[in-house]
Write a protein that holds these residues in place. Structure first.
Motif: not given
Length: 662
Positions: A390-397, A503-515, A618-621
């Motif tokens: 689901l896109p962010d509504v801010t895409l639609f200016s 940095e401490k948070i990023l060492t934990l197991e996190l679940y990706d949300l769509p991007c 992907n785009v992130s790279s």
């Protein structure tokens, strides 16, 4: 098959319900006083199959009425007498004030019967407008990244690198149910579907008119005709399906997209709307009690037989206006006969093997028949959250953002389901992010006078307020955004504390949300372990990770997020890329500003390692390599040419051509 579709392809009944909640919230965010926007198509109906576009029906702020004696002089009239079945003309009565129509560049034709609104109304104007809006989707437009904008029938279709696909359909509302479709309201139905309650709700929804005319024997659309669209009613009907009926609908779409369209001569001959129409007809004629888990494939077979019958007759009747043959002129007689034979051979031969050969279902061959859900699986709501694109509504200016009170009212509404409240809460947090990056903040260096000082701290507090609320949007991105804010304010000690926590948070197991460019599938989510049992908002800020994107516009062009050190000259988008890379880049920037030379070299090495660990698909790279390149150029690192070659190789892998990329 039923269980596999529910677990891996379509989702369970709850997943489907939660998807619909997301689009209900999305529609609420987009609506304005002058433009009502309604999501439609299979995504809004609860299906999220590969390749599905997001269809947005944009209802303009004027409407038409049936052409009769009671029509008011200030209303445009619906004329169906001089048009093909399924279409209508829009007549402008004598004395009608064109200033009542808010759109510009209206095309009107004067015929012997009076003035008519042509269906190319606004197309040229909308085309120019939407072409400009494409720059919002294309952060590298000056570098010729392949964002596309096309007009397909009544729709304005946009896409960026095939990550986001939108179809905008600008339409006019017809509030009263048109007489040409009244037979649908009263016709005899042997199994009472749709029910009287559904039909009553359908009348309240009304119908739409979209700007495309019939072709008949011509290759050009009739410019005076507008096609009836029953999208709002169809969405209502699909929402009434039980889960077996919805899965049958998914199978029909899979069969069309992954089997019929894979035969070159049949590609794009049929469309998914035909499959939905066939399902509607079959639902009227088959008892509701027959649509059960054990009968799923039998029901699918009934629909396939009906498709074969309609192709044989060269007539697919519109569900609401049966006089409208939807495939008239769609294919040659020779091609129609080949398609009829192809479907017939499947029906008497290898239909099930063909179905299982589709990319969506081929894994079913290698799974046990008694597929069961994992004992410690992720909750259905979290599955939906992690897989919905689901896109962010801010895409639609062109959209006016909702106020905080709009979301607070819905969150506090006692009649609102709890999961829908959670979705509104997420939208509220997204709004806080937008408001924070919209605050026009003075530069620290420019603060000298008393008035400037007061203005600076007023904006500082306002921005910080929204940023602190935004910390709840996920585990990391809110903190990194706060770190960027402190960098902009030259408060490096506060920035250090924020980055250490990140940095401490990023060492934990996190679940990706769509991007942008990455949306996990249900199959991938099912392989994950369970998330700790916490209230939703706590899970959101402790367990999930997302990649925010910021689009530069007039309202935020001087925002802290577009600081020259945090983005690239000429780019209108800030994308975080990999969260680890983004963190390492911010650490490097802080040390660079504080002139800690030895620690800065170490930070640059850690940034290189983080970039090297990320996938290059992907785009992130692209963003990750751009951050590294910017850091290297700041300190004159000799290895920057290697980074440039790596960046260009990724751009080439996206199919980009031209001297700039050579």
């Amino acid at each position: 098959m039923y269980q596999y579709l529910s677990d891996v392809v379509v989702g369970s009944e709850k997943v489907v319900k939660y998807r619909r909640y997301f689009y209900k919230c999305f529609d609420g965010c987009l609506n304005t006083d002058k433009l009502r926007v309604i999501s439609s198509g299979s995504k809004a109906e609860g299906l999220d199959l590969p390749g599905s576009d997001l269809d947005l029906m944009c209802l303009l702020d004027f409407f038409v009425e049936e052409n009769n004696e009671n029509t008011k002089k200030n209303r445009m009239c619906l004329d169906t007498e001089n048009s093909s079945p399924g279409f209508a003309c829009i007549k402008i009565p004598h004395g009608y004030g064109l200033e009542n129509i808010s759109c510009k560049n209206i095309s009107i034709t004067n015929t012997g019967s009076g003035l008519f609104l042509t269906n190319d109304f606004g197309k040229q104007n909308m085309s120019k407008t939407m072409s400009k809006k494409m720059s919002t989707f294309n952060d590298l437009s000056k570098r010729k990244l392949p964002a596309t904008f096309t007009i397909q029938g009544p729709a304005f279709s946009t896409s960026f690198q095939d990550f986001y696909n939108y179809d905008f359909v600008f339409c006019i509302s017809c509030r009263a149910w048109p007489s040409v479709a009244k037979r649908w309201l009263y016709r005899s139905r042997s199994h009472e579907w749709p029910s009287f309650e559904l039909i009553t709700m359908a009348i309240d929804e009304g119908v739409l008119l979209v700007p495309v005319g019939s072709k008949s024997n011509s290759t050009e659309d009739n410019s005076l005709e507008w096609r009836f669209s029953f999208s709002l009613v169809e969405k209502l009907l699909v929402h009434s399906f039980n889960h077996c009926q919805l899965l049958c609908y998914a199978l029909l779409k899979i069969f069309l997209k992954e089997i019929i369209d894979n035969v070159d001569i049949f590609n794009k001959v049929l469309c998914s709307y035909y499959m939905k129409t066939i399902l509607f007809w079959v639902l009227e004629e088959v008892d509701h009690t027959y649509w059960t888990q054990v009968n799923l494939l039998r029901c699918f077979l009934l629909c396939m037989q009906r498709l074969h019958y309609f192709i044989g007759c060269n007539y697919i009747p519109n569900y609401f206006i049966p006089e409208h043959n939807m495939i008239e002129g769609r294919m040659s007689e020779q091609l129609r006969k080949k398609l009829e034979v192809y479907i017939a051979e499947l029906l008497v031969g290898d239909l099930w093997n063909a179905l299982l050969s589709s990319s969506s279902l081929n894994d079913l061959r290698y799974n046990l028949c008694n597929i069961s859900k994992p004992l410690n699986g992720i909750s259905e709501f979290d599955k939906t959250l992690m897989t919905i694109d689901l896109p962010d509504v801010t895409l639609f200016s062109f959209v006016v953002k909702r106020s905080l009170s709009f979301f607070v009212y819905r969150i506090r509404n006692e009649h609102c389901p709890s999961h829908l409240k959670n979705i509104y809460a997420m939208a509220l947090l997204d709004l806080c992010k937008c408001l924070a990056t919209s605050v026009k903040k003075l530069s620290v260096d420019s603060v000298s006078k008393c008035s400037s000082n007061k203005q600076y701290y007023s904006q500082y507090k306002q921005c910080l307020f929204y940023l602190l609320l935004n910390l709840n949007i996920d585990a990391v991105s809110g903190w990194l955004l706060l770190g960027k804010f402190f960098y902009n304010c030259q408060e490096y000690d506060k920035m250090s504390e924020v980055l250490l926590l990140s940095e401490k948070i990023l060492t934990l197991e996190l679940y990706d949300l769509p991007c942008l460019g990455y949306v996990p599938t249900l199959k991938q989510i099912n392989c994950k372990t369970s998330i700790q049992s916490k209230p939703f908002l706590k899970r959101l800020r402790h367990t999930f990770i997302k990649t925010p994107v910021f689009y530069k516009g007039k309202h935020n062009d001087d925002s802290f997020v577009f600081h020259k050190d945090l983005t690239h000259s000429g780019w209108r988008v800030v994308h975080f890329g990999s969260q680890e890379v983004h963190l390492r880049y911010l650490v490097f920037l802080k040390l660079y500003k504080q002139k800690h030379t030895e620690r800065m070299d170490s930070a640059l090495l850690l940034l290189k390692e983080a970039v090297g660990k990320t996938p290059r698909s992907n785009v992130s790279s692209v963003i990750n390599y751009s951050y590294l390149l910017k850091a290297q150029l700041l300190i004159g690192d000799d290895d920057y040419l290697t980074t440039i070659r790596g960046l260009f190789s990724i751009l080439h892998s996206f199919g980009l051509k031209g001297p700039w990329f050579s």
